[in-house]
Write an enzyme that holds these catalytic residues in place. Sequence first.
Site, PDB file in Angstrom:
ATOM      1  N   HIS A  43       0.836  -1.196   0.000  1.00  0.00           N
ATOM      2  CA  HIS A  43       0.000   0.000   0.000  1.00  0.00           C
ATOM      3  C   HIS A  43       0.873   1.248   0.000  1.00  0.00           C
ATOM      4  CE1 HIS A  43       1.089  -0.530   4.226  1.00  0.00           C
ATOM      5  NE2 HIS A  43       0.994   0.786   4.290  1.00  0.00           N
ATOM      6  N   HIS A 128       5.404   6.476  -1.946  1.00  0.00           N
ATOM      7  CA  HIS A 128       6.150   5.248  -2.245  1.00  0.00           C
ATOM      8  C   HIS A 128       5.405   4.040  -1.690  1.00  0.00           C
ATOM      9  CE1 HIS A 128       7.230   5.906   1.936  1.00  0.00           C
ATOM     10  NE2 HIS A 128       7.551   4.616   1.996  1.00  0.00           N
TER      11      HIS A 128
END
Length: 185
Positions: A43, A128
Amino acid sequence: MSQIRAFLAIDLDDDLKPKINKIIREFKKTDARIKYVDLVNLHLTLKFFGDIDTEGLNLLEDAIANVLDEFDSFSIKIKGCGAFPNNNRINVIWVGIDEDSIIRDMHDKLDKEFVRLGFDKDKKFSTHLTIGRMKSAKNKNKVKSTIEEFSDVEIGDMEVTKVSLKKSTLTPAGPIYEDLKIFEL
């Protein structure tokens, strides 16, 4: 008073996970001590809250819903690989997000609301997906060259249609994530 460990995230589309798994397999060949993120848990974190009181959950959910009302679904490109803090001192190995202005805008507006609710302001936000954490310097140079090899890797595009408030339960086998509330865009 009951507490849960919580964070706000954008889940990675399942069809992109095999491509990221190929990259993880290349890192595994380095024989470095890396703790990899389970593919089901991949995620992009918008905010890590830490331990929060369950009594304040409604306030938090309302704040999130109010901010996310301003956003429609949008597309992101998953591209590149790198390390935090940098390629010479590798703590976290990540896959990047190209053209992340909408996510940054979303984060900044959310963070402003979270500060109002008493949470610390994020010092530095970076879009990220963490794929692994270095546990020692063993074979660091091999890891560094693998990062450089994948620095421009194109993983694919995905449509961001929802954001999830998640509960994280830490176990010896790794964290278990559970959706507390899903916010549709």
